[in-house]
Design a protein around this motif. Structure first.
Motif: not given
Ligand SMILES: Cc1cc2nc3c(=O)[nH]c(=O)nc-3n(C[C@H](O)[C@H](O)[C@H](O)COP(=O)(O)OP(=O)(O)OC[C@H]3O[C@@H](n4cnc5c(N)ncnc54)[C@H](O)[C@@H]3O)c2cc1C
Ligand code: FES
Length: 280
Positions: A155-161, A179-180, A188-190
């Motif tokens: 959903k957002n960068p902080s949700q990336q595991m 990833d996205i 976030w630069k991705g």
């Protein structure tokens, strides 16, 4: 003889929860906790895609997927998102505490059908946890598989595991990793957008075997992208989630038509999943 660690296997009573000790417990995200476990008494055997019934006395029992590969048998990982009573109670545990497990349960990913083929894994949200078991398996036995592509949406960068592993996969020539996130933050630069937009970056052979795990809303659109690239439904496998109780085909809680998701799945070929999942 166990194919993964070479030890002798024995028949076990699957209704009997067994104690596992927490070796390590870390927050993977604000609401997901990653536990590294060891059985208090002996080993556990599992295949990628199988799951456990995890219990805490006084609270209850919940199904959770293995989040690490049996090629690393010294310990095993599970990752639990706090959503309610049982997951909330388990996620308060720390290293040194115990939890109770019935495992391995269910039918996992069809490794024999993936072996010797190009493979793509599409993981959305917490779907990265059960697929991490397969990702690690393929990376540990890399010469048994051809081209390996992984697509991961959060959903957002902080949700990336598993951020350290994501960074390793990004640099590795053994895996094409993309990833996205749905919504970026200031750092976030991705890529930003829906997971399906990443397919434009891939170069998939029509004979590729595909594994999808994530929110059901994602399945239909990912399958459309795979089909557009010539990948046939018979080579697409879905990891489904259903409410479960016994986990061993006795109570009927997870039954849809003639299938018990807990024993016939949770991984199904798309043709079978279409009969079970209305969204497909
Ligand atoms: C095979 C399988 C593997 C799973 N693997 C994982 C995993 O690796 N990590 C993880 O965090 N979760 C996983 N889940 C989901 C997990 O089992 C549920 O989040 C858990 O049962 C919720 O229990 P609870 O008592 O904490 O919440 P409850 O109080 O029972 O429910 C809280 C909320 O979660 C929803 N919910 C409950 N059970 C499920 C379910 N089975 N599927 C979807 N939504 C549910 C409820 O509808 C409610 O909205 C898996 C489920 C299955 C069937
Ligand atoms: S959970 Fe009891 S039959 Fe599947």
């Amino acid at each position: 003889m166990c194919d993964n660690c070479g030890c002798e296997t024995t028949e076990e009573n699957i209704f009997l929860p067994k104690e596992a000790k927490i070796i390590k417990a870390v927050q993977a995200t604000a609401d997901v906790k990653l536990f590294t476990l060891k059985m208090a008494d002996g080993y556990i055997h599992w295949d990628p895609g199988q799951f456990l019934e995890v219990s805490l006395f006084g609270y209850g029992e919940i199904p959770i997927g293995f989040a690490s590969s049996p090629t690393r048998p010294e310990s095993f990982d599970i990752a639990i998102r706090t959503v309610g009573r049982v997951s909330g109670a388990i996620n308060k545990l720390v290293a040194g505490d115990s939890m109770f497990l019935r495992a391995p349960l269910g039918t996992g990913f069809p490794i024999n059908l993936l072996r010797g083929q190009d493979v793509i894994i599409v993981a959305g949200g917490i779907g990265l946890c059960p697929t991490r078991s397969l990702i690690q398996y393929i990376m540990d036995r890399r010469d048994e598989f051809k081209k390996f592509t992984l697509i991961y949406g959060a959903k957002n960068p902080s949700q990336q595991m598993f951020k350290d592993e994501l960074a390793t996969w990004k640099k590795s020539s053994d895996i094409d990793f993309y990833d996205i996130v749905d919504k970026a933050d200031e750092n976030w630069k991705g890529e930003v957008g829906l997971i399906t937009s990443l397919f434009a970056k891939t170069n998939l052979n029509p004979e590729t075997r595909a594994v999808i795990c994530g929110p059901p809303i994602m399945f239909k659109f990912v399958v459309m992208e795979l089909n557009k690239r010539g990948i046939k439904n018979e080579n697409i496998f879905l990891d489904l989630e259903r409410r479960m109780k016994c986990g061993v085909g006795k109570c009927g809680h997870c039954q849809i038509n003639d299938q018990y998701v807990c024993v016939d799945g949770p991984v199904f070929p798309l043709s079978k999943a279409k009969q079970l999942e209305e969204a497909l």
